[in-house]
Design a protein around this motif. Structure first.
Motif, PDB file in Angstrom:
ATOM      1  N   MET A  34       3.411  -0.162   9.325  1.00 54.35           N
ATOM      2  CA  MET A  34       4.325  -0.501   8.233  1.00 54.35           C
ATOM      3  C   MET A  34       4.199   0.501   7.094  1.00 54.35           C
ATOM      4  SD  MET A  34       6.683  -2.474   7.280  1.00 54.35           S
ATOM      5  CE  MET A  34       7.612  -2.542   5.759  1.00 54.35           C
ATOM      6  N   ARG A  35       3.004   0.890   6.766  1.00 52.53           N
ATOM      7  CA  ARG A  35       2.782   1.861   5.687  1.00 52.53           C
ATOM      8  C   ARG A  35       3.445   3.192   6.024  1.00 52.53           C
ATOM      9  NH1 ARG A  35      -0.707   6.011   4.656  1.00 52.53           N
ATOM     10  NH2 ARG A  35      -1.291   6.346   2.468  1.00 52.53           N
ATOM     11  N   SER A  36       3.247   3.673   7.263  1.00 58.33           N
ATOM     12  CA  SER A  36       3.827   4.950   7.665  1.00 58.33           C
ATOM     13  C   SER A  36       5.348   4.893   7.645  1.00 58.33           C
ATOM     14  CB  SER A  36       3.322   5.313   9.070  1.00 58.33           C
ATOM     15  OG  SER A  36       3.920   6.488   9.541  1.00 58.33           O
ATOM     16  N   SER A  37       5.927   3.788   8.132  1.00 56.39           N
ATOM     17  CA  SER A  37       7.383   3.656   8.161  1.00 56.39           C
ATOM     18  C   SER A  37       7.968   3.641   6.753  1.00 56.39           C
ATOM     19  CB  SER A  37       7.777   2.370   8.897  1.00 56.39           C
ATOM     20  OG  SER A  37       7.312   2.396  10.223  1.00 56.39           O
ATOM     21  N   MET A  75      10.515   6.527   1.526  1.00 58.98           N
ATOM     22  CA  MET A  75      10.300   6.593   0.074  1.00 58.98           C
ATOM     23  C   MET A  75      11.168   7.651  -0.610  1.00 58.98           C
ATOM     24  SD  MET A  75       7.894   4.376  -0.929  1.00 58.98           S
ATOM     25  CE  MET A  75       6.899   5.033  -2.246  1.00 58.98           C
ATOM     26  N   GLY A  76      11.464   8.742   0.069  1.00 58.77           N
ATOM     27  CA  GLY A  76      12.228   9.810  -0.568  1.00 58.77           C
ATOM     28  C   GLY A  76      13.726   9.712  -0.354  1.00 58.77           C
ATOM     29  N   GLY A  77      14.190   8.572   0.184  1.00 63.97           N
ATOM     30  CA  GLY A  77      15.610   8.438   0.466  1.00 63.97           C
ATOM     31  C   GLY A  77      16.470   8.410  -0.791  1.00 63.97           C
ATOM     32  N   ASP A  78      17.641   9.043  -0.704  1.00 62.95           N
ATOM     33  CA  ASP A  78      18.550   9.068  -1.861  1.00 62.95           C
ATOM     34  C   ASP A  78      19.041   7.677  -2.238  1.00 62.95           C
ATOM     35  OD1 ASP A  78      18.305  11.800  -1.977  1.00 62.95           O
ATOM     36  OD2 ASP A  78      20.083  12.191  -0.748  1.00 62.95           O
ATOM     37  N   TYR A  79      19.136   6.793  -1.231  1.00 62.59           N
ATOM     38  CA  TYR A  79      19.644   5.457  -1.525  1.00 62.59           C
ATOM     39  C   TYR A  79      18.702   4.678  -2.448  1.00 62.59           C
ATOM     40  CZ  TYR A  79      16.417   3.628   2.028  1.00 62.59           C
ATOM     41  OH  TYR A  79      15.304   3.297   2.746  1.00 62.59           O
ATOM     42  N   LEU A  80      17.401   5.013  -2.413  1.00 62.78           N
ATOM     43  CA  LEU A  80      16.464   4.351  -3.318  1.00 62.78           C
ATOM     44  C   LEU A  80      16.655   4.853  -4.748  1.00 62.78           C
ATOM     45  CD1 LEU A  80      13.160   4.296  -1.216  1.00 62.78           C
ATOM     46  CD2 LEU A  80      14.924   2.546  -1.420  1.00 62.78           C
ATOM     47  N   ALA A  97       0.827  -1.206   0.000  1.00 64.97           N
ATOM     48  CA  ALA A  97       0.000   0.000   0.000  1.00 64.97           C
ATOM     49  C   ALA A  97       0.859   1.253   0.000  1.00 64.97           C
ATOM     50  CB  ALA A  97      -0.934  -0.008   1.213  1.00 64.97           C
ATOM     51  N   ALA A  98       1.938   1.263   0.803  1.00 64.33           N
ATOM     52  CA  ALA A  98       2.811   2.430   0.849  1.00 64.33           C
ATOM     53  C   ALA A  98       3.549   2.631  -0.466  1.00 64.33           C
ATOM     54  CB  ALA A  98       3.819   2.268   1.997  1.00 64.33           C
ATOM     55  N   TRP A  99       3.975   1.539  -1.087  1.00 66.91           N
ATOM     56  CA  TRP A  99       4.740   1.637  -2.331  1.00 66.91           C
ATOM     57  C   TRP A  99       3.883   2.215  -3.458  1.00 66.91           C
ATOM     58  CZ3 TRP A  99       9.701   1.601  -2.150  1.00 66.91           C
ATOM     59  CH2 TRP A  99      10.468   1.467  -3.317  1.00 66.91           C
ATOM     60  N   ARG A 100       2.578   1.990  -3.357  1.00 65.97           N
ATOM     61  CA  ARG A 100       1.653   2.541  -4.357  1.00 65.97           C
ATOM     62  C   ARG A 100       0.717   3.538  -3.681  1.00 65.97           C
ATOM     63  NH1 ARG A 100       2.476  -2.834  -5.481  1.00 65.97           N
ATOM     64  NH2 ARG A 100       3.068  -3.358  -7.630  1.00 65.97           N
ATOM     65  N   HIS A 101       1.295   4.391  -2.844  1.00 65.15           N
ATOM     66  CA  HIS A 101       0.469   5.303  -2.049  1.00 65.15           C
ATOM     67  C   HIS A 101      -0.296   6.263  -2.955  1.00 65.15           C
ATOM     68  CE1 HIS A 101       4.131   7.622  -2.752  1.00 65.15           C
ATOM     69  NE2 HIS A 101       3.431   8.724  -2.513  1.00 65.15           N
ATOM     70  N   GLY A 102      -1.533   6.518  -2.548  1.00 63.38           N
ATOM     71  CA  GLY A 102      -2.396   7.400  -3.307  1.00 63.38           C
ATOM     72  C   GLY A 102      -3.235   6.682  -4.331  1.00 63.38           C
ATOM     73  N   GLY A 103      -2.913   5.420  -4.616  1.00 64.68           N
ATOM     74  CA  GLY A 103      -3.676   4.657  -5.592  1.00 64.68           C
ATOM     75  C   GLY A 103      -4.943   4.073  -4.988  1.00 64.68           C
ATOM     76  N   PRO A 104      -5.778   3.444  -5.823  1.00 59.91           N
ATOM     77  CA  PRO A 104      -7.032   2.863  -5.315  1.00 59.91           C
ATOM     78  C   PRO A 104      -6.800   1.813  -4.230  1.00 59.91           C
ATOM     79  CG  PRO A 104      -7.031   2.947  -7.721  1.00 59.91           C
ATOM     80  CD  PRO A 104      -5.654   3.303  -7.289  1.00 59.91           C
ATOM     81  N   GLY A 105      -5.813   0.938  -4.438  1.00 59.16           N
ATOM     82  CA  GLY A 105      -5.545  -0.094  -3.437  1.00 59.16           C
ATOM     83  C   GLY A 105      -5.130   0.495  -2.108  1.00 59.16           C
ATOM     84  N   ASP A 106      -4.289   1.515  -2.140  1.00 59.95           N
ATOM     85  CA  ASP A 106      -3.832   2.158  -0.905  1.00 59.95           C
ATOM     86  C   ASP A 106      -5.009   2.788  -0.174  1.00 59.95           C
ATOM     87  OD1 ASP A 106      -2.210   3.336   1.067  1.00 59.95           O
ATOM     88  OD2 ASP A 106      -2.016   5.172  -0.114  1.00 59.95           O
ATOM     89  N   ARG A 107      -5.875   3.463  -0.896  1.00 61.62           N
ATOM     90  CA  ARG A 107      -7.026   4.119  -0.253  1.00 61.62           C
ATOM     91  C   ARG A 107      -7.971   3.097   0.362  1.00 61.62           C
ATOM     92  NH1 ARG A 107      -6.697   7.577  -4.892  1.00 61.62           N
ATOM     93  NH2 ARG A 107      -8.362   6.414  -5.915  1.00 61.62           N
ATOM     94  N   VAL A 108      -8.208   1.994  -0.346  1.00 63.71           N
ATOM     95  CA  VAL A 108      -9.111   0.956   0.177  1.00 63.71           C
ATOM     96  C   VAL A 108      -8.512   0.306   1.423  1.00 63.71           C
ATOM     97  CG1 VAL A 108     -10.133  -1.300  -0.290  1.00 63.71           C
ATOM     98  CG2 VAL A 108     -10.233   0.492  -2.026  1.00 63.71           C
ATOM     99  N   HIS A 109      -7.251  -0.112   1.320  1.00 69.82           N
ATOM    100  CA  HIS A 109      -6.623  -0.784   2.454  1.00 69.82           C
ATOM    101  C   HIS A 109      -6.520   0.129   3.671  1.00 69.82           C
ATOM    102  CE1 HIS A 109      -5.748  -4.447   0.395  1.00 69.82           C
ATOM    103  NE2 HIS A 109      -4.944  -3.890  -0.501  1.00 69.82           N
ATOM    104  N   THR A 110      -6.157   1.388   3.461  1.00 71.42           N
ATOM    105  CA  THR A 110      -6.029   2.318   4.581  1.00 71.42           C
ATOM    106  C   THR A 110      -7.388   2.585   5.220  1.00 71.42           C
ATOM    107  OG1 THR A 110      -4.139   3.382   3.504  1.00 71.42           O
ATOM    108  CG2 THR A 110      -5.209   4.587   5.285  1.00 71.42           C
ATOM    109  N   GLY A 111      -8.414   2.763   4.395  1.00 69.48           N
ATOM    110  CA  GLY A 111      -9.754   2.996   4.925  1.00 69.48           C
ATOM    111  C   GLY A 111     -10.268   1.820   5.738  1.00 69.48           C
TER     112      GLY A 111
END
Length: 328
Positions: A215-218, A223-228, A127-141
């Motif tokens: 897990m999603r929040s962590s 996600m914005g790390g330079d190492y990624l 969910a975090a990797w695809r944050h903002g998508g339909p799956g993320d919204r459904v799972h978070t809700g």
């Protein structure tokens, strides 16, 4: 990389903190249940003609006529040697009662913790990797909704729908208990599994929601790390970047939470066990608190809190292995 001295100081600090916490549990467990309304002696003799002399004899037998400071020192001395006392209502050693009920609780909460930790970690990472998508919204809700639901209310709802039956849905599962008590061998194992379904679903529904959200929040923080960006520049596929780099670095808060959940394996869930009449430590604690059976509630409280302290300590000791910066 932290130095060996830093690791030693970190470990010593955590061990010292655990020892202080255990001492605080001993003190709290004694005084907390002394303020619970109710007279154990009168509760145990309710409905039985009893003279004042007999009541005084029972108080003397239980040690309730001693000064409070003497009761406290006796309790601490025995607890530190593993003697949790004798239950007022069951007239049996508290340690034996806990040992008898522990397997049922370990089965119920152990299965639930393994399931909701695995499900929450997997769905939370995706969910975090695809944050903002339909799956993320459904799972978070769904997770937010389940996390806010009281476990006992959800258990009662599941009993109403899937045990008693509601509308077109027939009663498919038992309303409570651990087994019917008439089977043996493989049939007994199947029967226990049948009784296990609804309480496990109740615990998993609430527990997976918490794991998912942490897990999603962590992972979102990573996600914005330079190492990624560097990993992607090396040509790694997106799934490999998530699995090899992002998720391991996002595990620290989740690992701590998983170990705390493992501590809950000993405590079980008092409300869920009570709702489903599950013969574990949670139901035993409810019985003891209704008297109140002071040695039994104190012993159970010590076991519950001690398990949490040990698991939290293990999580603290594991964190430097995942991220050496923690011990600096």
């Amino acid at each position: 990389m932290a130095s060996p001295r830093a690791h030693l100081l970190y470990t010593a600090g955590r061990l010292g903190g655990a020892a202080v916490s255990l001492l605080a549990v001993l003190v709290t467990g004694f005084f907390l249940f002394r303020i619970v309304p109710g007279d154990p002696v009168r509760a145990l003799t309710r409905g039985t003609p009893t003279t004042a002399g007999q009541l005084d004899a029972l108080r003397h037998q239980f040690g309730l006529d001693l000064p409070l400071w003497r009761q406290f020192t006796d309790y601490c001395a025995k607890a530190l040697t593993g003697d949790l006392g004798v239950s007022y209502q069951f007239r049996a050693p508290v340690g034996e009662l806990i040992a008898q009920k522990a397997p049922a609780t370990l089965l119920l909460t152990g299965v639930a913790v393994v399931l909701y930790s695995a499900i929450g970690l997997w769905i939370g990472a995706r969910a975090a990797w695809r944050h903002g998508g339909p799956g993320d919204r459904v799972h978070t809700g769904v997770a937010l909704a389940l996390w806010s639901v009281p476990s006992f209310w959800l258990g009662l709802l599941l009993i109403t729908v899937f045990a008693v039956g509601a509308g077109p849905v027939p009663g498919l599962f038992p309303t409570g208990g651990m087994s019917t008590g008439t089977e043996s061998g493989l049939a007994h194992a199947v029967d226990v599994t049948h009784h296990l379904v609804l309480p496990v679903v109740t615990l998993v529904a609430v527990g997976y929601a918490q794991t998912l959200l942490v897990m999603r929040s962590s992972l979102l923080d990573e996600m914005g790390g330079d190492y990624l960006t560097t990993a992607r520049a090396k040509g790694l596929r997106d799934s490999a970047v998530r699995r090899r780099h992002a998720v391991p670095n996002a595990l620290l808060p989740t690992v701590t939470m998983v170990f705390i959940n493992l501590g809950h394996v000993a405590a079980g869930s008092i409300l869920v066990e009570t709702v489903f009449s599950w013969p574990g430590l949670g139901g035993l604690f409810y019985q003891a608190l209704s008297v109140p059976d002071l040695p039994l509630v104190q012993g159970l409280f010590l076991v519950f809190a001690g398990a949490m302290i040990v698991m939290n300590l293990l999580a603290d000791l594991l964190c430097p292995l995942l991220d050496p910066r923690v011990a600096r």
